[in-house]
Design an enzyme around this catalytic site. Structure first.
Site, PDB file in Angstrom:
ATOM      1  N   ARG A 184     -10.987   0.266   0.837  1.00 38.66           N
ATOM      2  CA  ARG A 184      -9.962   0.048   0.408  1.00 38.66           C
ATOM      3  C   ARG A 184     -10.593  -0.358  -1.184  1.00 38.66           C
ATOM      4  NH1 ARG A 184      -7.585   1.625   3.953  1.00 38.66           N
ATOM      5  NH2 ARG A 184      -5.625   0.739   4.988  1.00 38.66           N
ATOM      6  N   CYS A 201       0.867  -1.429  -0.033  1.00 38.12           N
ATOM      7  CA  CYS A 201      -0.182   0.077   0.488  1.00 38.12           C
ATOM      8  C   CYS A 201       0.554   1.092   0.197  1.00 38.12           C
ATOM      9  CB  CYS A 201      -1.226   0.138   0.966  1.00 38.12           C
ATOM     10  SG  CYS A 201      -1.482  -1.380   1.238  1.00 38.12           S
ATOM     11  N   GLU A 251      -6.114  -6.226  -3.566  1.00 33.73           N
ATOM     12  CA  GLU A 251      -6.367  -5.254  -3.481  1.00 33.73           C
ATOM     13  C   GLU A 251      -5.883  -4.303  -2.584  1.00 33.73           C
ATOM     14  OE1 GLU A 251      -6.298  -3.924   1.324  1.00 33.73           O
ATOM     15  OE2 GLU A 251      -5.322  -4.793   0.439  1.00 33.73           O
ATOM     16  N   ARG A 257     -12.981   1.591   6.665  1.00 29.70           N
ATOM     17  CA  ARG A 257     -11.783   1.523   5.834  1.00 29.70           C
ATOM     18  C   ARG A 257     -12.372   1.139   4.430  1.00 29.70           C
ATOM     19  NH1 ARG A 257      -7.258  -0.366   8.411  1.00 29.70           N
ATOM     20  NH2 ARG A 257      -5.914  -1.938   7.563  1.00 29.70           N
TER      21      ARG A 257
END
Length: 349
Positions: A170, A78, A125, A168
């Site tokens: 994503r 990320c 992801e 959250r």
């Protein structure tokens, strides 16, 4: 490939972390045949929880040596694409995204595995900011590469607050290999992202009644956080600690939570300083089944691992939508596993 039944399939877990994507795929009958994670502390947790120690740095793994698999899962790094990561690298005058040789180009190591093994489905992801990073260039490069590799791409930002008491957001990227699925879906794969059932999720549901006093903020740290918030409030900024409503949801748990816990503090009533979440509570906040998983690393490493993890319940919800497509393909007469095996044989010459 192994079992050719309708319900079971093989998958690999790359950039595995502590297995959030793995738990989601196992919940619909998947069997993990290979995993990779470079961080030694995460490897320790992964081994304790799943009984296997992941292979290390993906750059040192020969793509052809990875076992054949039906679904490739990867929570690729990320930091190069996150708002915090980009801001930090800009301030240091360092490159980011695909110009960051150490981290950004790991996507291309991932794409090498995809190219070599040709999995039927991709489950990827990343952070929300992936789509806007570098004015959209990063996402255009990623989506173009996946298209070039032969995948129909579906992507959506999902907020985990529909499944756990935490905001959250994503991005989930699902790829269906055209040469496998086009015979059943010539006009495109009818994949739909999951929608939560709308049930409220309360922070108090994951909290313990009695917590060790070591998680209570010291007077010095609590005073610092209050002063910091007051300073930024005076400037019109929104920076500061978070004291969420126990009947609501929290901010996003970050990998830096171990430093001061400021984004999610738990009120302990008048006369007492607030406290951090315990590592077990942090795990529950992320949706991990902590009733059967033991923390085997330090608090600091546990917070980092949970802050970097994929929410398993969201992974499961996405996986179940993939399962619907696979079932539809079967009903339309497509044995997608056989079709994938045929393509692998053709690629091998």
């Amino acid at each position: 490939m192994t079992d050719q039944s309708t319900s079971s399939f093989d998958f690999i877990d790359l950039f595995a972390g502590i297995g959030g994507l793995r738990l989601g795929l196992e919940s619909i009958g998947g069997e993990c045949v290979f995993s990779s994670e470079w961080d030694k502390h995460s490897q320790k947790t992964y081994e304790a929880w799943y009984g296997e120690r992941p292979a290390g740095d993906i750059n040192l793994i020969e793509p052809s040596s990875v076992p054949n698999h039906h679904i490739l899962a990867a929570g690729f790094p990320c930091q190069p694409f996150s708002l915090a990561g980009v801001s930090k690298k800009n301030s240091l005058g360092r490159a980011h995204g695909f110009d960051d040789v150490k981290q950004g180009n790991l996507f291309f190591a991932l794409s090498d595995v995809i190219e070599a093994k040709k999995p039927a489905v991709l489950l990827l992801e990343n952070v929300k900011n992936l789509v806007s990073h570098d004015r959209g260039k990063t996402w255009r490069v990623i989506s173009a590469r996946l298209d070039e590799l032969g995948y129909e791409v579906h992507a959506r930002i999902i907020d985990a607050a529909g499944w756990v008491p935490q905001h959250r957001e994503r991005i989930f990227i699902i790829g269906f290999r055209r040469e496998v699925f086009t015979p059943a879906f010539p006009e495109g794969v009818p994949f739909e992202f999951p929608v939560s059932d709308g049930r409220p999720h309360a922070l108090r549901s994951i909290l313990d009644e009695e917590v060790d006093s070591k998680y209570t903020l010291s007077d010095l740290l609590w005073r610092y956080l209050q002063n910091y918030a007051d300073k930024h409030r005076a400037k019109g900024n929104g920076f500061g600690f978070g004291l969420p409503n126990l009947d609501g949801v929290t901010r996003t748990l970050s990998a830096r939570y171990h430093k001061d816990g400021s984004e999610i503090l738990i009120s302990q009533g008048l006369g007492r300083n607030p406290r951090r979440l315990t590592p077990v509570e942090a795990g529950r906040l992320m949706g991990f089944p902590m009733d059967r998983l033991e923390i085997v690393v330090s608090d600091t490493q546990a917070y980092r691992q949970f802050g970097n993890a994929v929410v398993p319940k969201v992974a499961e919800a996405v996986a179940r939508q993939i399962e619907i497509v696979l079932q539809q393909a079967r009903l339309l007469g497509l044995d997608w596993k056989v079709r994938m095996g045929e393509e692998l044989e053709l690629a091998a010459g």
